[in-house]
Motif scaffolding. Structure first.
Motif, short mmCIF file in Angstrom:
data_model
loop_
_atom_site.label_atom_id
_atom_site.label_comp_id
_atom_site.label_asym_id
_atom_site.label_seq_id
_atom_site.Cartn_x
_atom_site.Cartn_y
_atom_site.Cartn_z
N THR A 170 56.22 78.90 73.58
CA THR A 170 55.83 78.43 72.60
C THR A 170 55.44 80.29 71.98
OG1 THR A 170 53.02 77.96 72.65
CG2 THR A 170 54.73 76.41 72.57
N ASN A 171 55.02 79.88 70.12
CA ASN A 171 56.05 80.92 69.51
C ASN A 171 54.95 79.57 68.45
OD1 ASN A 171 55.14 82.84 67.49
ND2 ASN A 171 57.69 83.09 67.73
N SER A 217 52.16 77.03 67.92
CA SER A 217 52.21 76.13 69.20
C SER A 217 53.74 75.94 68.67
CB SER A 217 51.68 74.79 67.88
OG SER A 217 51.63 75.30 66.48
N ASP A 218 54.46 76.03 68.21
CA ASP A 218 55.95 76.12 67.91
C ASP A 218 56.77 76.10 69.45
OD1 ASP A 218 55.65 74.72 65.38
OD2 ASP A 218 56.15 76.49 64.44
N PRO A 219 57.42 75.15 70.16
CA PRO A 219 58.39 75.58 70.92
C PRO A 219 58.94 76.47 70.22
CG PRO A 219 58.07 73.26 70.74
CD PRO A 219 58.05 73.81 69.40
N ILE A 220 59.85 77.71 71.54
CA ILE A 220 60.67 78.51 71.65
C ILE A 220 61.60 77.93 71.59
CG2 ILE A 220 59.57 80.39 71.09
CD1 ILE A 220 59.64 81.56 73.66
N SER A 221 62.91 78.68 71.74
CA SER A 221 64.61 78.02 72.72
C SER A 221 64.44 78.47 73.83
CB SER A 221 65.86 78.67 71.47
OG SER A 221 65.51 80.21 71.90
N GLU A 242 53.21 72.83 78.39
CA GLU A 242 54.47 73.66 77.71
C GLU A 242 54.87 74.52 79.20
OE1 GLU A 242 53.77 77.78 76.36
OE2 GLU A 242 51.88 77.21 75.95
N HIS A 296 52.36 85.19 69.06
CA HIS A 296 50.84 84.36 68.77
C HIS A 296 50.91 82.91 68.99
CE1 HIS A 296 54.07 85.33 65.22
NE2 HIS A 296 53.51 86.06 64.81
#
Length: 159
Positions: free
Chosen positions: A63-64, A66-70, A111, A143
């Motif tokens: 994650t970056n 709280s957003d998932p990364i590719s 995650e 982050h």
């Protein structure tokens, strides 16, 4: 059966019985020093082979913030860590896993995580500092509140 009326004789018989029991007890002779049994060393097929005594691990998040990364971006981070560890320690391995924790609202947050690890013969403060600085770089760029580093079975949370 004859009743023994003399208390002295009864005490002597009791003492002899207790002393004999203690002497013959499987717990050992209470009146002598216990015998030391030395461990016998046995050899195995790996005896004398080259080995590494230390292990260093870093947990690469997916994650970056709280957003998932590719998947591609995550793989770049894993490859970078494997390259970094290979240069430092002579090789690296990665293992995919799932990490989880509970947030402030009581929600289970899961995650994907990849653990990159290396075994090392000599692990000095300089190499540990390099790993900690690398973890700080990952923490800043992705982050994260912390990045986990494990050294010889002890988990550190690099902030």
């Amino acid at each position: 059966m004859k009743v023994i009326k003399n208390k002295t004789v009864l005490m002597i018989i009791t003492f002899i019985f207790v002393a004999t029991f203690a002497y013959l007890s499987p717990m050992g002779n209470a009146f002598t020093k216990p015998k030391l049994i030395e461990a016998q060393t046995t050899s195995n097929a790996l005896e004398g082979e080259f080995h590494l005594d230390n292990i260093v691990k870093i947990y690469i998040p997916s994650t970056n913030g709280s957003d998932p990364i590719s998947t591609d971006e995550h793989n770049k981070w894993v490859d970078n860590a494997m390259s970094h560890f290979s240069i430092m320690f002579g090789g690296a391995t990665s293992v995919d896993g799932n990490g989880a924790w509970v947030d402030d609202k009581g929600n289970l947050i899961k995650e994907k995580v990849t653990i990159v690890y290396s075994f090392a013969q000599k692990l000095n403060n300089s190499k540990i500092d390099d790993v900690a600085n690398y973890a700080k770089q990952i923490k800043e760029e992705l982050h994260q509140s912390t990045v986990s580093v494990e050294v010889n079975g002890k988990m550190y949370f690099v902030e």
